[in-house]
Motif scaffolding. Structure first.
Motif, PDB file in Angstrom:
ATOM      1  N   SER A   5      82.500  -0.575   8.430  1.00 34.56           N
ATOM      2  CA  SER A   5      81.978  -1.761   9.113  1.00 34.56           C
ATOM      3  C   SER A   5      80.572  -1.491   9.626  1.00 34.56           C
ATOM      4  O   SER A   5      80.319  -0.462  10.259  1.00 34.56           O
ATOM      5  CB  SER A   5      82.890  -2.125  10.290  1.00 34.56           C
ATOM      6  N   GLY A  34      90.039  -3.777   5.835  1.00 32.80           N
ATOM      7  CA  GLY A  34      89.845  -5.167   6.234  1.00 32.80           C
ATOM      8  C   GLY A  34      88.379  -5.511   6.428  1.00 32.80           C
ATOM      9  O   GLY A  34      87.917  -6.582   6.002  1.00 32.80           O
ATOM     10  N   GLU A  88      86.075  -8.197   4.138  1.00 28.84           N
ATOM     11  CA  GLU A  88      85.367  -9.307   4.778  1.00 28.84           C
ATOM     12  C   GLU A  88      83.952  -9.494   4.249  1.00 28.84           C
ATOM     13  O   GLU A  88      83.456 -10.618   4.189  1.00 28.84           O
ATOM     14  CB  GLU A  88      85.333  -9.100   6.295  1.00 28.84           C
ATOM     15  N   HIS A  89      83.278  -8.410   3.873  1.00 33.69           N
ATOM     16  CA  HIS A  89      81.936  -8.598   3.318  1.00 33.69           C
ATOM     17  C   HIS A  89      81.881  -8.364   1.809  1.00 33.69           C
ATOM     18  O   HIS A  89      80.831  -8.041   1.249  1.00 33.69           O
ATOM     19  CB  HIS A  89      80.860  -7.791   4.073  1.00 33.69           C
TER      20      HIS A  89
END
Length: 373
Positions: free
Chosen positions: A59, A108, A112-113
């Motif tokens: 992330s 996750g 998401e990206h």
């Protein structure tokens, strides 16, 4: 950009790692006259002891992710030109944590990206990544099939060969460099070896030493560079071709059927002298290599052949630092933890800014001025 957006024709680049060499090569390709100055030898700093895992895993901010993905794209272009190169490979990577929930959280965030990410069981991971021992994996692992690795010393040799063929000059063993100014504008570089280089623009890309170099100009860039070590093994036969990022050892293939290993659990066991030289007890090296061996399927025993220690360049806030110093026009910096992944794209974009005087939007979030706000 400052100094009237003047086009730089003569540039001095300080730093013989991937960021300096890449920037110098891109500048030389565009017709600038470039001198690359390095304190010691090429790749004798962080680039010579980097795991050099090509990724945008986990992330991070959207801007940082986009820049890293662009960086991987440039490596894929280089790979496509000669897929037989043993120093640049795209065979994927596998991550796991002692806490399976962290692997799920990481997966996750990647989904998401839009990052290629698969959450696998140990058995599935062993099938996807031949050569890994399924027994070493806890409940879940994250497989990123599009990731790769590069041997930065080999890449630097490749780029320097092009740089010099185009007329670029390399000065090694110059000693520590300082940026010279006139009326507050960068005009060149002097070295402790007694050399002086005049230029229209200066690039400071000397790894963990970058904050100290610009501090002489009255510019503060917070430094979070920790002590680190990279171990290279003897050649070994194994099916493993992917990068493994695990709690006790990060491991990647290396040219000549060897492996490169690092991690951070032993950083407090590295001793740094006043002159910057570092030492570590050999028992720690053996412990890391044993942890790496435990990741591999079959009766594979890794043996260390060499290890290198020093500071791993990391800006204080963890984000890259790229661009011209507003307080010292015509002086540009390149300072980042992700030097391998960003090496080609950062050199390209920074060279473009230097030659055209036009800021590139992908570098805007990473300007050094953010620390003065």
């Amino acid at each position: 950009m400052t100094a009237g957006n003047a086009r730089a024709e003569h540039v001095v680049v300080v730093g013989g790692g991937i960021l300096g060499v890449s920037t110098a090569t891109h500048l030389q390709r565009d017709g600038a006259r470039v001198v690359l100055v390095t304190e010691g030898e090429l790749a004798d700093g962080a680039s010579g002891r980097s795991l050099a895992w090509l990724n945008s895993a986990g992330s991070r901010s959207a801007a940082y992710h986009a820049l890293r993905v662009a960086g991987i794209d440039r490596y894929r272009t280089l790979f496509a030109a000669d897929p037989a190169r043993e120093w640049l490979r795209f065979d994927g990577a596998l991550f796991w944590s002692a806490d399976p929930a962290k692997a799920r959280e990481r997966h996750g965030a990647e989904v998401e990206h839009g990052y290629d990410s698969k959450l696998l069981t140990p058995a599935e991971a062993a099938e996807a990544v031949p050569g890994v021992d399924a027994a070493a994996i806890p409940e879940a692992a994250v497989h990123n099939p599009g990731e790769g690795w590069v041997s930065l010393p080999h890449l630097i040799d490749h780029l320097v060969a092009e740089f010099t063929s185009l007329g670029g000059e390399v000065v090694t063993g110059a000693g520590r460099a300082s940026v010279t100014t006139a009326d507050g504008v960068a005009t060149g570089v002097t070295t402790t070896g007694g050399q002086r280089f005049e230029a229209d623009a200066v690039v400071v890309a000397c790894g963990a030493a970058t904050p100290a170099v610009v501090a002489e100009l009255g510019v503060s860039i917070p430094d979070g560079s920790p002590l680190s070590m990279l171990v290279v093994t003897e050649p070994v036969e194994t099916e493993m071709r992917a990068v493994l990022n695990t709690p006790r050892a990060a491991l990647r293939p290396n040219p000549g059927n060897t492996f490169a290993l690092d991690q951070d659990w032993y950083s407090d066991r590295i001793t740094e002298a006043e002159d910057g030289t570092c030492t570590i007890d050999e028992s720690v090296v053996k412990e890391l290599v044993a942890e790496g061996s435990a990741l591999l399927d079959g009766d594979v025993e890794l043996t260390a052949t060499s290890w290198r220690l020093g500071r791993k360049p990391i800006p204080g806030d963890g984000e890259p630092v790229f661009g011209e110093l507003s307080a010292v026009p015509r002086c540009f910096v390149a300072f980042t933890h992700s030097g391998a992944t960003l090496g080609l794209i950062a050199g390209e974009l920074l060279a473009g800014e230097i030659r055209t005087g036009t800021p590139h939007p992908m570098l805007e979030p990473f300007r050094p001025e953010r620390f003065q706000r």
